[in-house]
Design a protein around this motif. Structure first.
Motif, PDB file in Angstrom:
ATOM      1  N   LEU A 204      53.068 -14.508   3.413  1.00  0.00           N
ATOM      2  CA  LEU A 204      53.675 -14.537   4.736  1.00  0.00           C
ATOM      3  C   LEU A 204      53.015 -15.666   5.497  1.00  0.00           C
ATOM      4  O   LEU A 204      51.785 -15.815   5.438  1.00  0.00           O
ATOM      5  CB  LEU A 204      53.489 -13.203   5.458  1.00  0.00           C
ATOM      6  N   GLY A 205      53.809 -16.475   6.206  1.00  0.00           N
ATOM      7  CA  GLY A 205      53.207 -17.625   6.847  1.00  0.00           C
ATOM      8  C   GLY A 205      53.979 -18.121   8.044  1.00  0.00           C
ATOM      9  O   GLY A 205      55.004 -17.544   8.439  1.00  0.00           O
ATOM     10  N   ILE A 206      53.482 -19.216   8.612  1.00  0.00           N
ATOM     11  CA  ILE A 206      54.079 -19.782   9.822  1.00  0.00           C
ATOM     12  C   ILE A 206      54.445 -21.249   9.636  1.00  0.00           C
ATOM     13  O   ILE A 206      54.693 -21.949  10.607  1.00  0.00           O
ATOM     14  CB  ILE A 206      53.137 -19.625  11.027  1.00  0.00           C
ATOM     15  N   TYR A 207      54.484 -21.719   8.381  1.00  0.00           N
ATOM     16  CA  TYR A 207      54.837 -23.108   8.113  1.00  0.00           C
ATOM     17  C   TYR A 207      56.296 -23.274   7.706  1.00  0.00           C
ATOM     18  O   TYR A 207      56.736 -24.384   7.412  1.00  0.00           O
ATOM     19  CB  TYR A 207      53.938 -23.685   7.017  1.00  0.00           C
ATOM     20  N   GLY A 208      57.047 -22.179   7.654  1.00  0.00           N
ATOM     21  CA  GLY A 208      58.454 -22.254   7.308  1.00  0.00           C
ATOM     22  C   GLY A 208      58.701 -22.209   5.817  1.00  0.00           C
ATOM     23  O   GLY A 208      57.778 -22.265   5.002  1.00  0.00           O
ATOM     24  N   ARG A 209      59.982 -22.114   5.458  1.00  0.00           N
ATOM     25  CA  ARG A 209      60.359 -21.995   4.048  1.00  0.00           C
ATOM     26  C   ARG A 209      61.083 -23.221   3.521  1.00  0.00           C
ATOM     27  O   ARG A 209      61.531 -23.235   2.374  1.00  0.00           O
ATOM     28  CB  ARG A 209      61.245 -20.753   3.865  1.00  0.00           C
ATOM     29  N   ALA A 210      61.221 -24.251   4.330  1.00  0.00           N
ATOM     30  CA  ALA A 210      61.785 -25.500   3.816  1.00  0.00           C
ATOM     31  C   ALA A 210      60.848 -26.079   2.769  1.00  0.00           C
ATOM     32  O   ALA A 210      59.661 -25.736   2.723  1.00  0.00           O
ATOM     33  CB  ALA A 210      61.984 -26.495   4.956  1.00  0.00           C
ATOM     34  N   PHE A 211      61.371 -26.944   1.924  1.00  0.00           N
ATOM     35  CA  PHE A 211      60.516 -27.531   0.893  1.00  0.00           C
ATOM     36  C   PHE A 211      59.422 -28.357   1.556  1.00  0.00           C
ATOM     37  O   PHE A 211      59.680 -29.112   2.486  1.00  0.00           O
ATOM     38  CB  PHE A 211      61.327 -28.392  -0.068  1.00  0.00           C
ATOM     39  N   GLU A 212      58.206 -28.202   1.100  1.00  0.00           N
ATOM     40  CA  GLU A 212      56.972 -28.736   1.673  1.00  0.00           C
ATOM     41  C   GLU A 212      56.570 -27.915   2.887  1.00  0.00           C
ATOM     42  O   GLU A 212      55.644 -27.132   2.843  1.00  0.00           O
ATOM     43  CB  GLU A 212      57.077 -30.220   2.058  1.00  0.00           C
ATOM     44  N   THR A 213      57.287 -28.094   4.015  1.00  0.00           N
ATOM     45  CA  THR A 213      56.950 -27.365   5.236  1.00  0.00           C
ATOM     46  C   THR A 213      58.091 -27.520   6.219  1.00  0.00           C
ATOM     47  O   THR A 213      58.937 -28.395   6.074  1.00  0.00           O
ATOM     48  CB  THR A 213      55.637 -27.900   5.845  1.00  0.00           C
ATOM     49  N   GLY A 214      58.099 -26.661   7.251  1.00  0.00           N
ATOM     50  CA  GLY A 214      59.148 -26.718   8.261  1.00  0.00           C
ATOM     51  C   GLY A 214      60.223 -25.680   8.017  1.00  0.00           C
ATOM     52  O   GLY A 214      60.209 -24.946   7.024  1.00  0.00           O
TER      53      GLY A 214
END
Length: 716
Positions: A204-214
């Motif tokens: 679980l995180g706060i960097y998003g689920r787009a590839f790499e980040t976002g």
């Protein structure tokens, strides 16, 4: 069954598409003809070729087999290498996938009479054997999807879906996970195509689920994420930051690694991230409760065997401690690599000095790219700034610190030695955990490469053991560390405990006699008093940061260090407070021997530490020979009196390093961090830096010193 549908015989075999199911797709062999059934199956006999079509448009031909993909098909001849990047393959994949309704094709593609009629109307002008751009812009292809009202998928998106299928991976996007308060989280689930159930690796995180980040909010975001993913898997790393060079999604387990090993990988967005509703509140109790709910939800899914593990680095490691302390029943093992744990000492105020600029960069940049523009968020930076002392804010009132005593499941943890963050928690965890199994990895500051490559055998054995029940071929060493040998070199070394058995804490004394900031390092306590004075004005750093420097004689023999360092300094200042940064470097003459092994652009010292002088009070119960522990409580504040000499015990980051014979130590004491990234500088208070001067006292009455952890040499 249609009138032309052939009836399977006892000799018939069943096939399907791993990138489907494709329902209603026409097919023909020498013995069978029809459309794929509700499960996307077709029938054939051994040795046959099979041709697939939609209406009058032939999609391609392949050697019939139990499992095909669109990459198996060719234009006429059923032969050729399976390559998802071939123009014809990409065109077929884009065309067929674009007939599906869901973005993730979770239910595959259903081809009905309307689709067949529209495709047949334009079939004569459609050829897959063109370059991707010509195919996508052809009038016939554009007409098909315009008339059907469907989005024509991008080339990268089609390749990514096909690649996952070839690897045996099914992706479900935007899966809702209910939370106890009636809200929900959104997740991407990567699970094996083979029937389960399987163990689960979650983050679980706060960097998003787009590839790499976002996060993906628009079609442009979606296309950019798919392009980054395709480039990464097709080995084009131009423009990818080094800290994402190894990961599909910021410091998370790679689905391409773990799903083929029989795991489900689940990436969850916390509240306020992407399209997950709620208030973004990192390191909070609410976040830990949401994580608990996500873990228990995953354990109950049809693709899960009920065993959930957590794996990730940095932020995705730190919050593992918080949820593990709540003891969710389905959580069986965690691997927090390069984490923080003490919200005050690690995250906010190392040595009592605010990490304002780094936290600002992180909050506004990394987290800001993933946060929903419509979501509320706590004032994270303001909350830290408003609590400059270690108080209840860092014990759950604002953000959480780790409660290691409540973690009672197997743990594999790691530290990134000498990094400005992530360099303490693993050691604290290893000494305090009540877990029945715990393993410590002491890694390099450039931890991403180790997380994904060098430590994979340990991670695989760990999760196979505690999520699958597979016993390892041999019992792992409790401590595995990189012994940095200088100038990018390193050797792996095992130990039974941390600190390393046989550690000798060797004290070296500072000796300054000229008063101009340059002195020596000696094994004997100098009998005469000396002082080293330097400016405390960090704004003068453009002309070279002012500092006191002490250098030892060259070592007579190789020496190996592994453990906790400390600096004991007797100091005074002309101001009411002062920041002291202590850096240990190894020198070969005038050349520095660097101690970072993966990033050739970084010049890493042997180790470092810092302390604000007014925070110098120690906790006698938690301080040890190798490591001072400061209370950092407001009631313990001790401002300086101008010219008053006080004793500071500076915690320096635990580290490893071999110093070769002929090399010598250089100790730098400065009012600010040497070589800090401009975006990551600490918050320096001009009120006690500008115009001030600091002094370091040495000698019999003021025995300023450095303590080194010397360990026995390991036989080659």
């Amino acid at each position: 069954m249609s009138a032309s549908q052939s009836i399977p015989s006892d000799a018939s075999l069943t096939g399907d598409f791993r990138d489907g199911p494709f329902v209603g797709l026409g097919y023909r062999t020498s013995t069978h003809e029809g459309v794929t059934d509700e499960a996307g199956r077709f029938f054939y006999q051994a040795g046959e070729t099979v041709t697939f079509f939609i209406g009058s448009l032939v999609i391609g031909t392949a050697a019939a087999a139990a499992h095909l993909t669109l990459a198996s098909l060719r234009d006429g001849a059923a032969a050729g290498e399976v390559d998802p990047t071939l123009p014809g393959t990409v065109n077929r994949a884009r065309f067929v996938q674009s007939l599906g309704q869901e973005a993730d094709l979770s239910n595959g593609v259903t081809i009905d009479k309307t689709v067949r009629d529209v495709v047949s109307l334009h079939a004569e002008d459609i050829s897959f054997e063109h370059d991707a751009e010509s195919f996508a812009t052809s009038d016939a292809v554009r007409a098909v999807f315009s008339e059907l009202g469907l989005r024509f998928r991008g080339s990268a998106e089609a390749r990514n879906h096909l690649r996952r299928a070839l690897a045996g991976i099914k992706l479900l996007r935007d899966v809702k996970i209910p939370t106890r308060d009636g809200s929900y989280l959104l997740a991407d689930v990567f699970h094996p195509l083979e029937a389960g159930p399987h163990p689960v690796l979650m983050r679980l995180g706060i960097y998003g689920r787009a590839f790499e980040t976002g996060s993906v909010f628009t079609e442009a975001d979606h296309a950019a994420s798919e392009e980054r993913e395709a480039a990464w898997f097709e080995k084009s790393t131009d423009g990818i930051p080094s800290y994402f060079r190894y990961s599909e999604n910021a410091v998370s387990p790679n689905a391409s690694t773990w799903v083929p090993r029989g795991y489900v990988v689940v990436r969850v967005d916390g509240r306020g991230v992407g399209n997950t509703p709620g208030t973004l509140n990192p390191f909070s109790k609410q976040e830990a409760l949401d994580y608990y709910d996500a873990i228990q939800w995953a354990a109950e899914q049809s693709w899960s065997n009920g065993n959930v593990g957590l794996y990730g680095g940095s932020y995705n490691a730190t919050i593992q401690w918080n949820v593990a302390a709540l003891q969710p029943p389905a959580l069986k093992a965690i691997a927090p690599l390069s984490s923080d744990s003490d919200a005050y000492r690690d995250l906010a105020y190392p040595g009592g000095i605010f990490l304002k600029n780094y936290r600002g960069w992180w909050w506004e940049g990394m987290v800001g790219k993933a946060k929903s523009p419509n979501a509320d968020a706590v004032d994270f930076i303001g909350g830290l700034a408003g609590h400059p002392w270690d108080d209840d804010y860092y014990a759950g009132e604002g953000i959480l610190s780790a409660d290691f005593a409540s973690v009672d499941i197997p743990v594999l943890t790691a530290v990134s030695q000498t990094l400005m963050i992530h360099s303490r928690a693993g050691f604290e965890a290893f000494s305090q955990l009540s877990s029945p199994f715990k393993q410590l990895l002491v890694l390099d500051a450039a931890y991403s490469s180790y997380m994904y490559e060098d430590c994979r055998p340990e991670l695989e054995a760990f999760f196979d053991r505690f999520l699958k029940g597979e016993e390892p071929a041999r019992e792992p060493s409790p401590v595995r560390m990189i012994m940095r040998t200088g100038d990018g070199g390193f050797e792996w070394r095992d130990a039974a405990t941390w600190p390393v058995p046989g550690t000798e804490y060797r004290r070296l004394y500072l000796d300054s006699r000229n008063g101009y900031g340059h002195g020596t390092v000696t094994p004997q306590l100098p009998q005469r008093m000396g002082t080293a004075e330097y400016s405390a004005d960090v704004r003068a750093a453009a002309a070279g940061l002012p500092m006191a420097v002490f250098e030892s004689a060259p070592f007579d023999e190789d020496i190996e260090l592994a453990g906790h360092f400390r600096a004991t300094l007797w100091v005074a200042s002309t101001s009411a407070d002062a920041d002291f940064f202590v850096t240990l470097r190894v020198m070969d003459g005038e050349r520095e021997v660097t101690y970072q092994t993966r990033d050739p652009e970084s010049v890493a010292p042997l180790t470092w530490g810092c302390l604000k002088a007014s925070h110098r009070v120690l906790d006698p119960e938690r301080s040890t020979t190798e490591r001072p522990w400061h209370t950092h409580r407001r009631e313990d504040a001790l401002p300086l009196l101008p010219g008053e000499v006080v004793k500071l015990d500076v915690e320096m980051m635990a580290a490893t390093g071999r110093i070769a014979a002929g090399h010598h130590l250089r100790i730098e004491i400065s009012p600010a961090e040497v070589g800090a990234n401009p975006d990551w500088e600490r918050d320096y208070d001009d009120s006690y830096h500008q115009g001030a001067a600091n002094r370091v006292f040495t000698g019999r009455l003021f025995p300023s010193s450095i303590t080194l952890p010397v360990v026995p040499r390991q036989a080659p």
